[in-house]
Design an enzyme around this catalytic site. Structure first.
Site, PDB file in Angstrom:
ATOM      1  N   LYS A 192       8.145   9.577  -4.460  1.00  0.00           N
ATOM      2  CA  LYS A 192       9.574   9.915  -4.456  1.00  0.00           C
ATOM      3  C   LYS A 192      10.382   8.666  -4.783  1.00  0.00           C
ATOM      4  O   LYS A 192      10.498   7.764  -3.964  1.00  0.00           O
ATOM      5  CB  LYS A 192      10.030  10.448  -3.093  1.00  0.00           C
ATOM      6  CG  LYS A 192      11.447  11.032  -3.190  1.00  0.00           C
ATOM      7  CD  LYS A 192      12.206  11.039  -1.882  1.00  0.00           C
ATOM      8  CE  LYS A 192      12.942   9.774  -1.588  1.00  0.00           C
ATOM      9  NZ  LYS A 192      14.038   9.433  -2.508  1.00  0.00           N
ATOM     10  N   GLU A 266       6.973  -2.255   3.076  1.00  0.00           N
ATOM     11  CA  GLU A 266       7.594  -3.450   2.485  1.00  0.00           C
ATOM     12  C   GLU A 266       9.085  -3.312   2.733  1.00  0.00           C
ATOM     13  O   GLU A 266       9.743  -2.466   2.133  1.00  0.00           O
ATOM     14  CB  GLU A 266       7.316  -3.529   0.975  1.00  0.00           C
ATOM     15  CG  GLU A 266       5.869  -3.721   0.614  1.00  0.00           C
ATOM     16  CD  GLU A 266       5.296  -5.032   1.085  1.00  0.00           C
ATOM     17  OE1 GLU A 266       6.064  -5.941   1.465  1.00  0.00           O
ATOM     18  OE2 GLU A 266       4.059  -5.142   1.103  1.00  0.00           O
ATOM     19  N   CYS A 300      14.423  -7.855  -2.299  1.00  0.00           N
ATOM     20  CA  CYS A 300      14.037  -7.912  -0.878  1.00  0.00           C
ATOM     21  C   CYS A 300      13.760  -9.333  -0.419  1.00  0.00           C
ATOM     22  O   CYS A 300      14.048  -9.698   0.713  1.00  0.00           O
ATOM     23  CB  CYS A 300      12.825  -7.025  -0.651  1.00  0.00           C
ATOM     24  SG  CYS A 300      11.520  -7.341  -1.834  1.00  0.00           S
ATOM     25  N   GLU A 397      20.992  -8.667   6.365  1.00  0.00           N
ATOM     26  CA  GLU A 397      20.662  -8.556   4.942  1.00  0.00           C
ATOM     27  C   GLU A 397      21.851  -7.945   4.206  1.00  0.00           C
ATOM     28  O   GLU A 397      22.269  -6.830   4.501  1.00  0.00           O
ATOM     29  CB  GLU A 397      19.429  -7.670   4.772  1.00  0.00           C
ATOM     30  CG  GLU A 397      18.955  -7.632   3.341  1.00  0.00           C
ATOM     31  CD  GLU A 397      17.751  -6.724   3.132  1.00  0.00           C
ATOM     32  OE1 GLU A 397      17.740  -5.610   3.672  1.00  0.00           O
ATOM     33  OE2 GLU A 397      16.828  -7.138   2.421  1.00  0.00           O
TER      34      GLU A 397
HETATM   35  P1  NAP Z   1      16.393   2.784   1.901  1.00  0.00           P
HETATM   36  O1  NAP Z   1      17.698   3.355   2.168  1.00  0.00           O
HETATM   37  O2  NAP Z   1      15.503   2.496   3.042  1.00  0.00           O
HETATM   38  O3  NAP Z   1      15.691   3.779   0.882  1.00  0.00           O
HETATM   39  C1  NAP Z   1      14.395   3.566   0.381  1.00  0.00           C
HETATM   40  C2  NAP Z   1      13.757   4.889   0.023  1.00  0.00           C
HETATM   41  O4  NAP Z   1      13.594   5.672   1.198  1.00  0.00           O
HETATM   42  C3  NAP Z   1      14.606   5.731  -0.928  1.00  0.00           C
HETATM   43  O5  NAP Z   1      13.744   6.452  -1.791  1.00  0.00           O
HETATM   44  C4  NAP Z   1      15.324   6.665   0.021  1.00  0.00           C
HETATM   45  O6  NAP Z   1      15.768   7.844  -0.577  1.00  0.00           O
HETATM   46  C5  NAP Z   1      14.228   6.933   1.034  1.00  0.00           C
HETATM   47  N1  NAP Z   1      14.685   7.384   2.343  1.00  0.00           N
HETATM   48  C6  NAP Z   1      15.925   7.295   2.895  1.00  0.00           C
HETATM   49  N2  NAP Z   1      15.916   7.799   4.160  1.00  0.00           N
HETATM   50  C7  NAP Z   1      14.649   8.206   4.406  1.00  0.00           C
HETATM   51  C8  NAP Z   1      13.993   8.783   5.540  1.00  0.00           C
HETATM   52  N3  NAP Z   1      14.650   9.039   6.671  1.00  0.00           N
HETATM   53  N4  NAP Z   1      12.676   9.058   5.461  1.00  0.00           N
HETATM   54  C9  NAP Z   1      11.974   8.779   4.334  1.00  0.00           C
HETATM   55  N5  NAP Z   1      12.544   8.235   3.227  1.00  0.00           N
HETATM   56  C10 NAP Z   1      13.859   7.945   3.258  1.00  0.00           C
HETATM   57  O7  NAP Z   1      16.471   1.429   1.102  1.00  0.00           O
HETATM   58  P2  NAP Z   1      17.298   1.136  -0.212  1.00  0.00           P
HETATM   59  O8  NAP Z   1      18.708   1.006   0.201  1.00  0.00           O
HETATM   60  O9  NAP Z   1      16.965   2.107  -1.269  1.00  0.00           O
HETATM   61  O10 NAP Z   1      16.691  -0.255  -0.676  1.00  0.00           O
HETATM   62  C11 NAP Z   1      17.136  -1.452  -0.170  1.00  0.00           C
HETATM   63  C12 NAP Z   1      16.236  -1.962   0.927  1.00  0.00           C
HETATM   64  O11 NAP Z   1      14.880  -2.007   0.479  1.00  0.00           O
HETATM   65  C13 NAP Z   1      16.557  -3.362   1.334  1.00  0.00           C
HETATM   66  O12 NAP Z   1      16.553  -3.463   2.734  1.00  0.00           O
HETATM   67  C14 NAP Z   1      15.443  -4.194   0.740  1.00  0.00           C
HETATM   68  O13 NAP Z   1      15.191  -5.388   1.383  1.00  0.00           O
HETATM   69  C15 NAP Z   1      14.290  -3.273   0.796  1.00  0.00           C
HETATM   70  N6  NAP Z   1      13.284  -3.615  -0.224  1.00  0.00           N
HETATM   71  C16 NAP Z   1      12.119  -4.194   0.173  1.00  0.00           C
HETATM   72  C17 NAP Z   1      11.160  -4.579  -0.758  1.00  0.00           C
HETATM   73  C18 NAP Z   1       9.876  -5.224  -0.319  1.00  0.00           C
HETATM   74  O14 NAP Z   1       8.931  -5.259  -1.097  1.00  0.00           O
HETATM   75  N7  NAP Z   1       9.762  -5.747   0.887  1.00  0.00           N
HETATM   76  C19 NAP Z   1      11.396  -4.345  -2.120  1.00  0.00           C
HETATM   77  C20 NAP Z   1      12.592  -3.741  -2.485  1.00  0.00           C
HETATM   78  C21 NAP Z   1      13.532  -3.379  -1.525  1.00  0.00           C
HETATM   79  P3  NAP Z   1      17.225   7.889  -1.282  1.00  0.00           P
HETATM   80  O15 NAP Z   1      17.548   6.561  -1.812  1.00  0.00           O
HETATM   81  O16 NAP Z   1      17.033   8.872  -2.359  1.00  0.00           O
HETATM   82  O17 NAP Z   1      18.161   8.329  -0.185  1.00  0.00           O
END
Ligand code: NAP
Ligand code: MG
Length: 494
Positions: A192, A266, A300, A397
């Protein structure tokens, strides 16, 4: 902007995008449609159907059945490897289109997309060479306390059907970094992508079928967070591999505690970057600046906290501010753009609010903080100096181009400051003193330490976080093993 989008990209954008389930393009049973926005123009560029429970269930069932039938996991490893290599070749043949879609969907500059996508295609090739190198250990002649003899060995098996949930900040790379080792291990997947960047996942799925990955082995559903939640709850899956925020990662852990699905996470970061007074500032200044400003800070492992040794503080912070003022912010298709837009209106609002918070907290704004062009979600690279470790801009963050810098005097002080965070993903050290470098690298609580550069990734090198930055590693052999279960077989000998 003089860039002309390829006809095939325009045609792709106009398609009625739905889900790849069991080798077929499948419509949603609901009528929810999502507008895909180009963050550099705020325009709707494409439309996608959103998955509901029916599509999630179908995709998970398809992954389960393809795994249980063994159509992929029981294929000879060399055939599996050949198909994966072919998949990489097909993606490479379409790379111009994939780059354009990444720039339109995410906003990143062409050169950044080209680099990340090139890396990711090579990650597939790296893992395609690993399919026949899964070997266990041999424990011959194990003797128990009562003098029984055993011959024992360990073996590895694919973990099963895997749910993969990815974020928007590197749509192509975060897909491949998980799916390549999962498929190489013999798993079946349901992926997804984030609703903000769903498009390249569809090209990846299409090329996977063309390459000969059997139907049901790689399913892609387009959905929002609720589809992610349904995926996590689905009992047909054996594992969830997630990249995203720490907050959602914790929810996934809670949910998976019900059936103890395997979980790889991650998550977020607030990574420290340290410049010692013996560093070469010609390397350290651009290095520390791009550690935070690359991909507009939406990384990230972005080096969002900068510690500069006190006797070079003024020179280094001024150098970073001057460097950042020359970074062109704009549409990713403009050749001189270094920083594209932020992903969305809400991300733009969040970053602006953090700049206000930093000002209210009394940090010293040295450059940026403003927006020159609001035709897209653009934000100028921003440098805060004299940041105190207790300020919110030093702790939370931001996920935008905002640097929180301060000075330090001793090695012990900077190690304590660097480790004073709930995260532990990346870190950077700029120094020419090899002893100091080893000492500090050993003491930093983070999964990755980059010395005299920042943020390079390579398929052989494991990547992942300490503390609240995650569980497990991606890339390298360790990244592969997260998609395997270990089995111990013990045979009693007469
Ligand atoms: P996010 O809000 O956690 O979303 C990540 C993914 O999870 C999206 O596909 C999102 O869907 C989905 N999602 C949202 N709520 C969910 C739930 N309750 N259960 C299961 N899946 C759910 O993060 P983001 O805002 O997209 O990305 C930014 C964050 O990712 C930052 O904190 C960053 O540090 C972290 N990140 C970490 C890495 C690493 O390798 N450590 C790499 C990249 C990013 P939708 O977006 O479609 O709502
Ligand atoms: Mg978008």
């Amino acid at each position: 902007m003089s860039y002309k989008i390829l006809d095939k990209t325009n045609k792709f954008l106009k398609k009625n995008h739905n889900h790849m389930i069991n080798g077929n393009w499948q419509n949603s049973s609901n009528d929810r449609i999502l507008d895909v926005i180009n963050p550099a123009t705020k325009e709707v560029v494409s439309k996608v159907q959103l998955a509901g429970k029916d599509e999630v269930d179908l995709a998970c069932k398809s992954a389960r059945e393809s795994f249980d039938k063994g159509i992929w996991k029981d294929m000879t490893p060399s055939n599996r490897g050949k198909i994966l290599w072919k998949w990489a070749d097909l993606l490479e043949e379409r790379i111009d289109q994939i780059i354009e879609v990444e720039v339109i969907d995410n906003g990143m500059p062409v050169i950044v997309a080209k680099t990340f996508i090139g890396w990711a295609i090579d990650w597939i090739r790296y893992y395609s060479g690993m399919v026949d190198k899964v070997t266990g250990d041999n424990f011959s002649n194990v003797i128990s306390g009562d003098n029984q003899r055993f011959h024992s060995y360990t073996s590895y098996e694919p973990v099963g059907a895997v749910g993969i949930i990815i974020p928007w900040n590197g749509p192509f790379g975060t897909f491949i970094i998980k799916v390549a080792p999962a498929l190489a291990a013999g798993c079946s997947c349901v992926v997804k992508p984030a609703e903000d960047t769903p498009l390249n996942a569809l090209i990846i799925a299409e090329t996977a079928i063309e390459a000969g990955i059997p139907p049901g082995v790689l399913n892609v559903i387009i959905g929002d967070g609720s589809a992610g939640e349904l995926l996590v709850k689905n009992s047909n899956l054996d594992k969830i591999s997630f990249t995203g925020s720490t907050e959602v990662g914790k929810k996934i852990v809670n949910q998976c505690s019900n059936d103890l699905k395997r979980v790889t996470l991650e998550l977020g970061g607030k990574s420290p970057c340290i410049i010692f007074n013996d560093a070469n500032l010609d390397i350290a200044i651009p290095g520390a600046a791009m550690a935070i400003f690359s991909n507009s800070g939406q990384v990230c492992f972005a080096g969002s906290r900068l510690f500069i040794q006190e006797d070079i503080y003024d020179e280094a912070i001024r150098g970073i501010a001057d460097f950042s003022k020359n970074l062109k912010v704009g549409n990713g298709f403009d050749e001189d753009t270094v920083l594209g837009p932020l992903i969305s209106n809400s991300q733009h609002k969040k970053v602006s609010e953090y700049v206000d918070i930093g000002l209210k907290e009394g940090a010293d704004i040295i450059s940026g903080g403003s927006v020159d062009d609001d035709s897209g979600f653009f934000f100028n690279p921003t440098v805060f100096g004299k940041v105190n470790k207790d300020m919110r801009i030093a702790k939370e963050e931001i996920f935008g181009p905002v640097l929180a810098a301060c000075s330090f005097s001793s090695v012990d002080e900077v190690v304590n400051l660097a480790n004073d965070t709930r995260y532990g993903l990346g870190s950077g050290i700029f120094s020419n003193d090899i002893n100091k470098v080893h000492n500090v690298a050993n003491r930093i609580k983070a999964g990755n330490v980059w010395v005299n550069h920042y943020g390079g990734m390579h398929p052989t090198l494991p990547f992942g976080g300490y503390k609240e930055s995650g569980w497990g590693r991606e890339l390298g052999i360790d990244g592969f093993k997260t998609y395997l279960e270990q089995k111990t077989v013990s045979i009693k000998l007469d």
